[in-house]
Design a protein around this motif. Structure first.
Motif, short mmCIF file in Angstrom:
data_model
loop_
_atom_site.label_atom_id
_atom_site.label_comp_id
_atom_site.label_asym_id
_atom_site.label_seq_id
_atom_site.Cartn_x
_atom_site.Cartn_y
_atom_site.Cartn_z
N LEU A 144 1.76 12.99 11.29
CA LEU A 144 2.82 11.99 11.21
C LEU A 144 4.02 12.32 12.08
N THR B 17 -2.27 10.70 4.36
CA THR B 17 -2.84 9.42 4.78
C THR B 17 -2.27 8.28 3.95
N LYS C 141 0.83 8.22 3.05
CA LYS C 141 2.11 7.97 3.71
C LYS C 141 1.94 7.00 4.87
N SER C 142 0.81 7.10 5.58
CA SER C 142 0.61 6.25 6.75
C SER C 142 0.38 4.80 6.38
N ARG C 143 0.02 4.53 5.10
CA ARG C 143 -0.25 3.16 4.68
C ARG C 143 0.76 2.62 3.67
N GLU D 93 10.60 6.63 11.09
CA GLU D 93 9.29 6.30 10.51
C GLU D 93 8.27 6.13 11.62
N GLU E 94 4.85 5.08 13.56
CA GLU E 94 3.83 4.04 13.46
C GLU E 94 2.51 4.71 13.83
N VAL E 95 1.88 5.31 12.82
CA VAL E 95 0.68 6.09 13.05
C VAL E 95 -0.47 5.53 12.22
N GLU E 96 -1.62 5.41 12.82
CA GLU E 96 -2.81 4.97 12.09
C GLU E 96 -3.73 6.17 11.93
N ILE E 97 -4.06 6.50 10.69
CA ILE E 97 -4.91 7.66 10.44
C ILE E 97 -6.27 7.18 9.94
#
Length: 300
Positions: A115, A173, A175-177, A293, A295-298
């Motif tokens: 992240l 993960t 956190k990413s959503r 924040e 903008e990451v897609e895991i």
């Protein structure tokens, strides 16, 4: 400088407390049922409760773009459940919980790697204090057994550590959503997918539960859903590495539950470890620089 957000921290601690009560019930159920059946019932009833919340809040049906990353994340969630439930079944509760408290360290590492979060000095100090507290607890629990010539369950210890690693990945993960997807959707998909993945093992280990045991399983599922709703809300509003330190407060919950429900009086080593753990959580509540924040897609 941005003030540490008390709201997400308080909700996270409440969620951890709810999940700690669930862990105690799982330990109780493991005396008569296999971990596969317990996991299946936990996520099966959890999915029912989550679906009720989903419908009550009139949440829109998720698109495949939303479903896909949660399906991948549920693999990690199912692995966490399997490893942790096994450790609860074969290890003393205090030992299994103490080893699980290494998860904040892995959360901080995964948050930095995936992240882009950069834990500040207060977080590193908190992690150090918490980890020392865990070591103190482990020593107070394991050393007397070793001195008496008792065997150490290496597989159970390995499972507890593995659950801490997979739990940390599941939280990062999340956190990413959490800032993108509705909370009811997150928790419903987590329960439904994890229950589906664990169903074959649950069916193989199935034994007919009594009505009282069904009520215990339902309570486990309801507590799991409530706890993860709290965690999803909190992780959508604060850094994963900062909230991860609060996982150490589960030990305080465990001491309280053990004392009130089972009459267990903690040892001096347990109390010292708890003091270090709480101290770490307090250090983490100090001010820290704000982090944008990502903008990451895991996941695939």
């Amino acid at each position: 400088m941005a003030r540490f957000q008390a709201g997400p921290a308080m909700v996270a601690v409440a969620g951890i407390g709810i999940l700690s009560v669930m862990d105690g019930l799982i330990k109780y159920a493991a005396g008569t049922h296999g971990i596969g059946q317990i996991a299946l019932m936990r996520y099966g009833f959890g999915a029912l409760v989550a679906f009720a919340v989903f419908r009550a809040t009139r949440t829109a049906l998720p698109s495949m773009e939303i479903v896909r990353p949660h399906a991948w994340r549920s693999v990690v969630v199912a692995a966490t459940a399997f490893f942790f439930f096994y450790s609860l079944a074969v290890l003393p509760l205090a030992v299994a919980l103490a080893l699980s408290f290494t998860s904040p360290i892995f959360i901080a590492l995964f948050a930095a790697a995936l992240l882009g979060e950069r834990p500040g000095r207060s977080i590193l100090i908190a992690l150090g204090l918490g980890f020392i507290g865990v070591l103190v607890v482990l020593w107070s629990e394991i050393e007397p057994a070793a001195h008496a010539g008792g065997d150490t369950n290496a597989l159970g210890l390995a499972a507890a550590i593995a659950s801490a690693i997979t739990y940390a990945l599941a939280m990062v993960t999340l956190k990413s959503r959490a800032a993108r997807d509705p909370l009811p959707t997150i928790v419903l998909l987590q329960n439904a997918f994890a229950g589906t993945l664990l169903a074959p093992l649950g069916i193989v280990q199935w034994t007919l539960p009594t009505l009282g045991e069904v009520l215990v399983f339902f309570t486990i599922g309801a507590l799991g859903t409530a706890g993860h709703l709290c965690m999803a809300w909190a992780y959508g509003r604060a850094d994963a590495s900062r909230l991860g330190v609060l996982e150490y407060t589960a030990f305080v919950w465990a001491v309280g539950i053990g004392l009130l429900a089972f009459g267990e009086i903690p040892s001096a080593g347990t109390l010292l470890g708890a003091a270090l753990i709480v101290g770490g959580a307090l250090v983490a509540s100090r001010r820290a620089s704000s982090v944008p924040e990502p903008e990451v897609e895991i996941g695939p």
